[in-house]
Design an enzyme around this catalytic site. Sequence first.
Site, PDB file in Angstrom:
ATOM      1  CG  ASP A  58     -13.146  -2.206   0.138  1.00 16.59           C
ATOM      2  OD1 ASP A  58     -12.670  -3.313  -0.170  1.00 16.59           O
ATOM      3  OD2 ASP A  58     -12.847  -1.146  -0.449  1.00 16.59           O
ATOM      4  CG  ASP A 111      -1.797  -1.212   1.322  1.00 17.78           C
ATOM      5  OD1 ASP A 111      -1.995  -1.878   0.292  1.00 17.78           O
ATOM      6  OD2 ASP A 111      -2.292  -1.490   2.426  1.00 17.78           O
TER       7      ASP A 111
END
Length: 228
Positions: free
Chosen positions: A126, A8
């Site tokens: 998500d 990330d």
Amino acid sequence: MRVVPSIDISRGMAVKRVRGKDGTGLVLGDPIKIAEELREMGYVSLHLVDLDAAEGKGDNVEVMERVMRGFSEVSVGGGIRDRSRLERFLSAGATKVVMSTLAFTQPDTFRRVVKGYEDRVLISVDYCDDRVLIRGWNESATSLEEAISHVNSLGVRGVIFTYVCNEGTRRGIDLNVGSYAKLIRGEKGYAGGIGSIQDLRELDRMGFNFAIVGMSLYTGVLRGVISV
């Protein structure tokens, strides 16, 4: 089941956040160096996320293009909401792009953006407490059950379930996700809370094709685990 490491990126640096909150978790350093280390460990797959683009706070596309080199399978996500960004990543070597917000907020636009690339698009669902989160996990969009029905109607390659409740915590997977995963048509991935080899084996039993690991990898708990 494949085990896929994640990198990330925020402000040009590799990080691992806790539940997506800026300033939490770990600052890992140079993402290009980390990618090299992952390849040396034998990983051939990579999951790459632009956290800044996901939150509308910046762009790390040039760094990401360098990070993905040398991997045979790369999924890229974070702020992909138009065709030009999608095609740029695919041209740079990504084998799959991961989208979320646009699929739920503007489904007709989503269909136009991905037309012709559906077999290379994954939708990230998500979620936390049965609510699907969008816009960098800052807004609630729909229920998990409704999201699955919607995703199946879009004709894409598959889904990544990201359990935001436990993301970055190593506290364990969502043990109820298997009942939702079996409803998905296509490829299935999971991320969020993976903290042990037992978690990976359970996801394999549930029928997932791959699991994305981050915090457990970088803290040494699952370092070097490539498959189960």
